[in-house]
Design an enzyme around this catalytic site. Structure first.
Site, short mmCIF file in Angstrom:
data_model
loop_
_atom_site.label_atom_id
_atom_site.label_comp_id
_atom_site.label_asym_id
_atom_site.label_seq_id
_atom_site.Cartn_x
_atom_site.Cartn_y
_atom_site.Cartn_z
N ASP A 79 -0.94 6.55 6.93
CA ASP A 79 -2.09 5.70 6.62
C ASP A 79 -2.23 4.69 7.75
O ASP A 79 -1.41 3.78 7.88
CB ASP A 79 -1.85 5.01 5.28
N TRP A 136 0.82 -1.22 0.00
CA TRP A 136 0.00 0.00 0.00
C TRP A 136 0.84 1.26 0.00
O TRP A 136 0.51 2.24 -0.68
CB TRP A 136 -0.97 -0.02 1.18
N LYS A 157 -12.04 -1.48 8.70
CA LYS A 157 -11.21 -2.42 9.45
C LYS A 157 -11.65 -2.45 10.92
O LYS A 157 -12.26 -3.41 11.36
CB LYS A 157 -9.73 -2.01 9.37
#
Length: 411
Positions: free
Chosen positions: A198, A108, A222
């Site tokens: 992030d 990511w 999440k």
């Protein structure tokens, strides 16, 4: 145990389900049907912000924004906003280049760096995890091996430095203890450089010193709520009028991506994902009133950070699976080095990547009601995502399966 969307607290789900039919004393009108500018929704919104500030001790000089588009949209939004801020602050000329530093430790953060380069930022990889992992993302080098230039006072600094706290695909997580070699090296970053993080996949799983960051963002799906909303925490001195920044060479910015536009309108510039925000509000409330903690409170729990027990809970659950891996005599192999193993996403292979055995394991897990243990499509293998709402009993069931499966197939 899906990597996202992931399980949510049972009490939050039950309340949300009932509220779809009737909410706020309005018979026949549910939470998904009321106006985002109504008083009942304003109360939901204000409570969510207040609870989040309490859970993370968010300082007053930070704005909380509820946006859309997930983490991938924030790859661009963080760049556009900070480049506009930087160009305005330094009154750059249109042809002046802007640099951004990226700690690339997994799939990511690599995508984020690629997006920044696509948007015209000069990307400097201060860490490239593949160079220390034999072509794979396996580790985070210690801070003394990072390529962090020591800049003189009169040298132009980067607009920001970016990292991903937990890499869901690769099972890699920065340490939460600042004294660890695998923690983000805050002390080595010039305080004038905003730190962007992030935290999508470990948000709300441990205490965080928000004051160390310029921007924190997290996709909700999440630990926070359902997919459809992204939480952004931004220091207010970084908010900038994007239209004014154009004269300094900044690209025109879509209003929906402007942190200042969103902050000025209290995240109500457009119709927000009201139901997703409502469920997030329920989750935040549950973390304060009935968190999923089968742990005995410590004697100093009254003075501990609000999320400290959840951090201990995450350690407790992940250790069950890592113990099963470490005791397997090589039958299971973790894909991340032990020093950077994620508490949220446990990634592993069977017998070096025996795909037939891995498919059999996924099948047996499904028969036990353990869903979503297949690895990300880009890397294969197995992955157990054990976010806050995943119970200790569920993780223990998976650890037990790992031992019985090994006993059947280890010959």
């Amino acid at each position: 145990m899906n990597a996202g969307p992931s399980p949510l607290p049972q009490d939050a789900l039950l309340t949300a389900a009932a509220s779809l039919l009737s909410f706020g004393g309005s018979p026949g009108m549910g939470i998904a049907e009321i106006s985002h500018r109504s008083k009942p929704f304003a109360q939901v919104f204000d409570q969510a912000n207040a609870d989040l500030r309490k859970l993370l001790n968010v300082p007053d000089n930070y704005k909380i924004l509820w946006m859309q588009g997930g983490g991938l949209t924030q790859f661009a939004a963080t760049v556009l906003n900070l480049v506009a801020w930087y160009r305005t602050k330094h009154q750059l000329k249109p042809d002046d280049r802007v640099e951004g530093w990226y700690a690339v430790t997994g799939s990511w953060s690599k995508k984020a760096a690629d997006e920044a380069a696509r948007l015209g930022v000069d990307v400097r990889k201060v860490v490239d995890g593949k160079t220390v992992g034999g072509g794979k993302f396996r580790s985070i080098p210690p801070a003394n091996e990072w390529d962090l230039p020591q800049l003189e006072e009169d040298q132009r600094k980067p607009a920001f430095i970016y990292y991903c706290d937990n890499e869901t695909v690769d099972g890699i997580e920065f340490a939460g203890n600042n004294d660890s070699e695998t923690a983000f090296p805050f002390s080595q970053v010039d305080p004038a450089i905003p730190i962007v993080c992030d935290m999508s996949s470990n948000f709300l799983s441990r205490p965080v010193d928000v004051s160390k960051y310029g921007i924190i963002y997290a996709g909700a799906q999440k630990n926070l709520g359902p997919a459809g909303v992204t939480l952004v925490i931004v220091r207010d001195d970084l908010l900038v009028n994007a239209d004014e920044a154009v004269q300094y060479g900044s690209a025109p910015m879509p209003s929906m991506l402007s942190y200042k536009v969103m902050a000025d309108d209290n995240s109500l510039f457009n119709t927000p994902p009201t139901f997703a925000i409502y469920v997030c509000a329920l989750v935040l409330r549950s973390l304060l009133t009935s968190p999923p903690l089968p742990l005995t409170p410590s004697s100093d729990s009254a003075t501990a950070p609000p999320l400290a027990p959840l951090s201990a809970f995450a350690d407790q659950k992940s250790s069950l699976l890592y113990t099963a891996i470490d005791e397997s005599a090589g039958f299971y192999q973790g894909t991340a080095d032990k020093s950077v193993r994620s508490r949220m996403n446990v990634t592993f292979r069977i017998k070096g990547g025996d795909e037939q055995l891995e498919k059999a394991f996924i099948k047996e897990a499904g028969e036990l009601g353990i869903m979503g243990v297949n690895g990300h499509r880009s890397v294969g293998g197995l992955r157990a995502s054990i976010y806050n709402a995943v119970s200790l009993e569920g993780v223990q069931k998976l650890a037990d399966l790992m031992r019985t499966f090994r006993a059947k197939h280890s010959s």
